[in-house]
Design a protein around this motif. Structure first.
Motif, PDB file in Angstrom:
ATOM      1  N   LEU A  88       5.825   3.722  -7.940  1.00  0.00           N
ATOM      2  CA  LEU A  88       5.611   3.437  -6.527  1.00  0.00           C
ATOM      3  C   LEU A  88       4.107   3.305  -6.336  1.00  0.00           C
ATOM      4  N   ALA A  89       3.625   2.081  -6.488  1.00  0.00           N
ATOM      5  CA  ALA A  89       2.188   1.829  -6.452  1.00  0.00           C
ATOM      6  C   ALA A  89       1.946   0.407  -5.974  1.00  0.00           C
ATOM      7  N   PRO A  90       0.786   0.153  -5.353  1.00  0.00           N
ATOM      8  CA  PRO A  90       0.483  -1.201  -4.884  1.00  0.00           C
ATOM      9  C   PRO A  90       0.575  -2.225  -6.015  1.00  0.00           C
ATOM     10  N   GLY A  91       1.168  -3.376  -5.697  1.00  0.00           N
ATOM     11  CA  GLY A  91       1.330  -4.448  -6.665  1.00  0.00           C
ATOM     12  C   GLY A  91       2.616  -4.382  -7.455  1.00  0.00           C
ATOM     13  N   PHE A  92       3.303  -3.254  -7.419  1.00  0.00           N
ATOM     14  CA  PHE A  92       4.566  -3.112  -8.137  1.00  0.00           C
ATOM     15  C   PHE A  92       5.724  -3.591  -7.263  1.00  0.00           C
ATOM     16  N   ASP A  93       6.813  -3.976  -7.913  1.00  0.00           N
ATOM     17  CA  ASP A  93       8.015  -4.299  -7.163  1.00  0.00           C
ATOM     18  C   ASP A  93       8.445  -3.084  -6.341  1.00  0.00           C
ATOM     19  N   ALA A  94       8.880  -3.339  -5.122  1.00  0.00           N
ATOM     20  CA  ALA A  94       9.313  -2.248  -4.240  1.00  0.00           C
ATOM     21  C   ALA A  94      10.746  -1.859  -4.587  1.00  0.00           C
ATOM     22  N   ASP A  95      10.889  -1.259  -5.773  1.00  0.00           N
ATOM     23  CA  ASP A  95      12.166  -0.733  -6.260  1.00  0.00           C
ATOM     24  C   ASP A  95      12.168   0.764  -5.975  1.00  0.00           C
ATOM     25  N   VAL A  96      13.085   1.196  -5.115  1.00  0.00           N
ATOM     26  CA  VAL A  96      13.048   2.566  -4.616  1.00  0.00           C
ATOM     27  C   VAL A  96      14.445   3.166  -4.625  1.00  0.00           C
ATOM     28  N   ALA A  97      14.531   4.408  -5.060  1.00  0.00           N
ATOM     29  CA  ALA A  97      15.750   5.200  -4.918  1.00  0.00           C
ATOM     30  C   ALA A  97      15.460   6.322  -3.923  1.00  0.00           C
ATOM     31  N   VAL A  98      16.244   6.375  -2.863  1.00  0.00           N
ATOM     32  CA  VAL A  98      16.119   7.449  -1.876  1.00  0.00           C
ATOM     33  C   VAL A  98      17.071   8.554  -2.308  1.00  0.00           C
ATOM     34  N   PHE A  99      16.531   9.676  -2.766  1.00  0.00           N
ATOM     35  CA  PHE A  99      17.305  10.698  -3.465  1.00  0.00           C
ATOM     36  C   PHE A  99      17.410  11.971  -2.651  1.00  0.00           C
ATOM     37  N   ASP A 100      18.631  12.357  -2.367  1.00  0.00           N
ATOM     38  CA  ASP A 100      18.944  13.624  -1.717  1.00  0.00           C
ATOM     39  C   ASP A 100      19.163  14.637  -2.831  1.00  0.00           C
ATOM     40  N   ASP A 101      18.151  15.460  -3.089  1.00  0.00           N
ATOM     41  CA  ASP A 101      18.196  16.343  -4.254  1.00  0.00           C
ATOM     42  C   ASP A 101      18.965  17.633  -4.003  1.00  0.00           C
ATOM     43  N   ALA A 102      19.485  17.832  -2.799  1.00  0.00           N
ATOM     44  CA  ALA A 102      20.169  19.085  -2.477  1.00  0.00           C
ATOM     45  C   ALA A 102      21.684  18.946  -2.427  1.00  0.00           C
ATOM     46  N   SER A 103      22.192  17.788  -2.089  1.00  0.00           N
ATOM     47  CA  SER A 103      23.639  17.619  -1.922  1.00  0.00           C
ATOM     48  C   SER A 103      24.351  17.583  -3.266  1.00  0.00           C
ATOM     49  N   GLU A 104      25.606  18.011  -3.247  1.00  0.00           N
ATOM     50  CA  GLU A 104      26.445  17.983  -4.440  1.00  0.00           C
ATOM     51  C   GLU A 104      27.674  17.120  -4.189  1.00  0.00           C
ATOM     52  N   SER A 127       0.846  -1.198   0.000  1.00  0.00           N
ATOM     53  CA  SER A 127       0.000   0.000   0.000  1.00  0.00           C
ATOM     54  C   SER A 127       0.873   1.237   0.000  1.00  0.00           C
ATOM     55  N   VAL A 128       0.301   2.337  -0.483  1.00  0.00           N
ATOM     56  CA  VAL A 128       0.944   3.646  -0.450  1.00  0.00           C
ATOM     57  C   VAL A 128      -0.059   4.608   0.188  1.00  0.00           C
ATOM     58  N   VAL A 129       0.286   5.140   1.345  1.00  0.00           N
ATOM     59  CA  VAL A 129      -0.586   6.071   2.069  1.00  0.00           C
ATOM     60  C   VAL A 129      -0.088   7.486   1.785  1.00  0.00           C
ATOM     61  N   PRO A 130      -0.942   8.424   1.380  1.00  0.00           N
ATOM     62  CA  PRO A 130      -0.506   9.768   0.999  1.00  0.00           C
ATOM     63  C   PRO A 130      -0.234  10.691   2.182  1.00  0.00           C
ATOM     64  N   SER A 131       0.476  10.185   3.162  1.00  0.00           N
ATOM     65  CA  SER A 131       0.899  10.978   4.313  1.00  0.00           C
ATOM     66  C   SER A 131       2.023  10.218   4.996  1.00  0.00           C
ATOM     67  N   VAL A 132       2.703  10.884   5.913  1.00  0.00           N
ATOM     68  CA  VAL A 132       3.739  10.204   6.690  1.00  0.00           C
ATOM     69  C   VAL A 132       3.069   9.605   7.925  1.00  0.00           C
ATOM     70  N   VAL A 133       2.849   8.310   7.873  1.00  0.00           N
ATOM     71  CA  VAL A 133       2.213   7.592   8.981  1.00  0.00           C
ATOM     72  C   VAL A 133       3.283   7.329  10.050  1.00  0.00           C
ATOM     73  N   PRO A 134       3.032   7.637  11.316  1.00  0.00           N
ATOM     74  CA  PRO A 134       4.055   7.426  12.348  1.00  0.00           C
ATOM     75  C   PRO A 134       4.314   5.942  12.582  1.00  0.00           C
ATOM     76  N   PRO A 135       5.503   5.612  13.060  1.00  0.00           N
ATOM     77  CA  PRO A 135       5.847   4.201  13.274  1.00  0.00           C
ATOM     78  C   PRO A 135       4.960   3.531  14.322  1.00  0.00           C
TER      79      PRO A 135
END
Length: 538
Positions: A466-482, A63-71
């Motif tokens: 990033l959607a239900p049923g898809f492989d959980a292939d994820v890139a965690v991207f820091d868009d500010a660092s150089e 599932s993908v919830v459109p908010s940051v759910v707390p642990p």
């Protein structure tokens, strides 16, 4: 502090000695779910807060919830990481990579090439059918490649088949064996085991594949009937017949492969497209903007054809290439800044479906440094101890140093594409550019480099979103660092790339493949569990 993520492999190919295990290699194997969240995630065409729940059994997104759910909302012991403020992107699908194994593993290999991919958030690569020996032009050749890849892939890997003169009866068996498409050349490929196609050969391939669930792709360069600039063997043999200047000047090489080579080849392909009206056709590594009107008109007329371009055509320009810097040689060539602006203009068409260019890929095509013939003053030049290549021709004549015609053509960049594009997106627009690169968004990059590339190779239902049923292939991207590209951050086998020394914006902090974190910028690779990439056949 720069980390060296590359394995220090003994010179017996293909599998390197593992680097020390990562202390954060795996979150857990006990919980039925893993949860990752962020205040920013690319979901469809939006950037939104999201919490992604992943099955540890299937590696799929539950599932993908459109908010940051707390642990605290999850069962005790559930692995949970909030990556805020970094962006969760769908793992990239690089649909054009040359891994060269078996046969030329001194150029690249599955182990090194897929580690380089994972470093840059690429979770799936599709391997081209040439530059390995044997090429993937028969089912037997595919089986050899699959056997060579077993147990060495850090990301998921698919395979293309090749179309060469006389192998048309191999094409349907290759579809059944699981290739994800086919590629053929209309000009010399540079390796003798993968010859170019005639129009008759293309017609035979179209007839064989017209009702198959596959895609037929073309290296679209072709000598027009009258061409005084080069001979037919333009990849690595004779100098041009009528050079416009010194052979170590990039302008001379650029003049030898004009846009007419691409437009003539594409016109030839379009003239034959009616033989297989339902078969998807695709132009690989389009570089010349002059070809765009041809393709746009064909698409408007109902021809089922798309095109890709490459990171290097969107970030490098002919005017900036120094004499002798053959790290920039590729075919088709890197063209002018004005041409680059035209490619961006097409990509940014709205709606996006109107663009001719639908995908961006690396065309990672490495070789050993000696084949690049670099002057010793340039980064990536070989040491005197480096051996010869398995290519039948070697270059030892000092007169060929820096010679753009004698050097091997190919750019090494797998795993660098995401920060390359983001750097272009966030840099000042070039003077006179017809389109603002500020319109390049992370959802657009995900569309070009994940969703659309996945669709091109028949993976639209499992990869690229990033959607239900898809492989959980994820890139965690820091868009500010150089960061600055250095040998320690080029994980492909041979550290010879035009991007060395360039400052890029955007760092991939983690890469997840099917729910498993395989790479972390601070911790390295999950060496304890080893490579877990799947071979995507069929």
């Amino acid at each position: 502090m720069a980390m060296n993520y590359a394995s220090n492999q003994p010179q017996s190919y293909p599998t390197p000695t593992p680097s020390p295990p990562s202390e954060s290699a795996s979150l857990t194997d006990e919980s039925p779910i893993t949860v990752i969240a962020s205040s920013r995630a690319v979901i469809s065409d939006d950037v939104t807060p999201a919490t992604i729940v992943i099955s540890t059994e299937t590696g799929k997104i539950i599932s993908v919830v459109p908010s940051v759910v707390p642990p605290t909302d999850f069962p005790s012991g559930t692995p949970y990481v909030d990556h805020t403020p970094h962006v969760l992107l769908p793992g990239l699908v690089d649909a054009h990579v040359h891994l060269n194994e078996p046969g030329r593993t001194e150029w690249e290999g599955f182990w090194t090439g897929t580690r380089a991919a994972a470093f840059g958030g690429v979770t799936t690569v599709v391997d081209m059918p040439l530059n390995a020996i044997p090429p993937t032009t028969t089912v037997a050749g595919l089986r050899e490649k699959v056997a060579a890849a077993a147990g060495k892939c850090w990301v998921d890997v698919g395979f293309y088949g090749g179309v060469v003169p006389g192998n048309e009866k191999e094409l349907k068996p290759l579809v059944r064996a699981g290739v994800r498409g086919f590629k053929g050349f209309l000009i010399d490929s540079g390796v003798e085991e993968f010859p170019a196609l005639s129009s008759g050969d293309i017609a035979k391939a179209l007839a064989e594949l017209k009702d198959e669930p596959t895609v037929l792709m073309f290296h679209a360069e072709m000598l027009p009937p009258i061409a005084d600039s080069v001979g037919d063997a333009v990849q690595w043999s004779l100098p041009p017949l009528s050079p416009t200047g010194p052979l170590d000047h990039y302008r001379t090489f650029l003049d030898s492969r004009p846009p007419s080579f691409e437009t003539y080849a594409i016109s030839e392909i379009l003239s034959l497209a009616h033989l297989a009206p339902n078969l998807p056709l695709h132009i690989v590594h389009l570089s010349a903007v002059e070809a765009l009107p041809l393709l746009r008109s064909a698409r408007a007329a109902g021809v089922n054809i798309t095109a890709e371009t490459c990171f290097h055509y969107l970030s490098l320009a002919a005017e900036d290439i120094a004499h002798g810097d053959t790290r920039h040689k590729c075919c088709p060539p890197i063209r002018t800044q004005r041409n680059q602006d035209g490619l961006w203009h097409d990509l940014l068409q709205q709606p996006s479906a109107d663009a001719v260019i639908q995908t961006i890929v690396s065309d990672h095509s490495p070789c050993t440094p000696n084949l690049k013939l670099l002057p010793s003053s340039l980064a990536g030049a070989p040491s005197s101890s480096e051996g010869a290549s398995t290519l039948n021709h070697t270059h030892t004549d000092p007169d060929t140093v820096g010679d753009f015609f004698a050097a091997w053509g190919g750019i090494s960049s797998v795993g660098l594409g995401l920060p390359i594009l983001w750097t272009e997106a966030t840099s000042p627009t070039s003077p006179g550019s017809p389109a603002s690169r500020g319109a390049v968004t992370l959802p657009a990059i995900a569309r070009w480099c994940a969703r659309n590339t996945a669709a091109q190779v028949g993976l639209a239902g499992t990869k690229g979103r990033l959607a239900p049923g898809f492989d959980a292939d994820v890139a965690v991207f820091d868009d500010a660092s150089e960061w600055v590209v250095a040998p320690s951050s080029m994980l492909f086998r041979n550290k010879c790339s035009p991007y060395e020394g360039r400052r890029l914006r955007g760092v991939v902090r983690e890469t997840w493949v099917r729910g498993r974190r395989v790479f972390a910028r601070e911790g390295g690779f999950d060496e304890k569990r080893g490579p877990g990439g799947r071979l995507l056949l069929g």
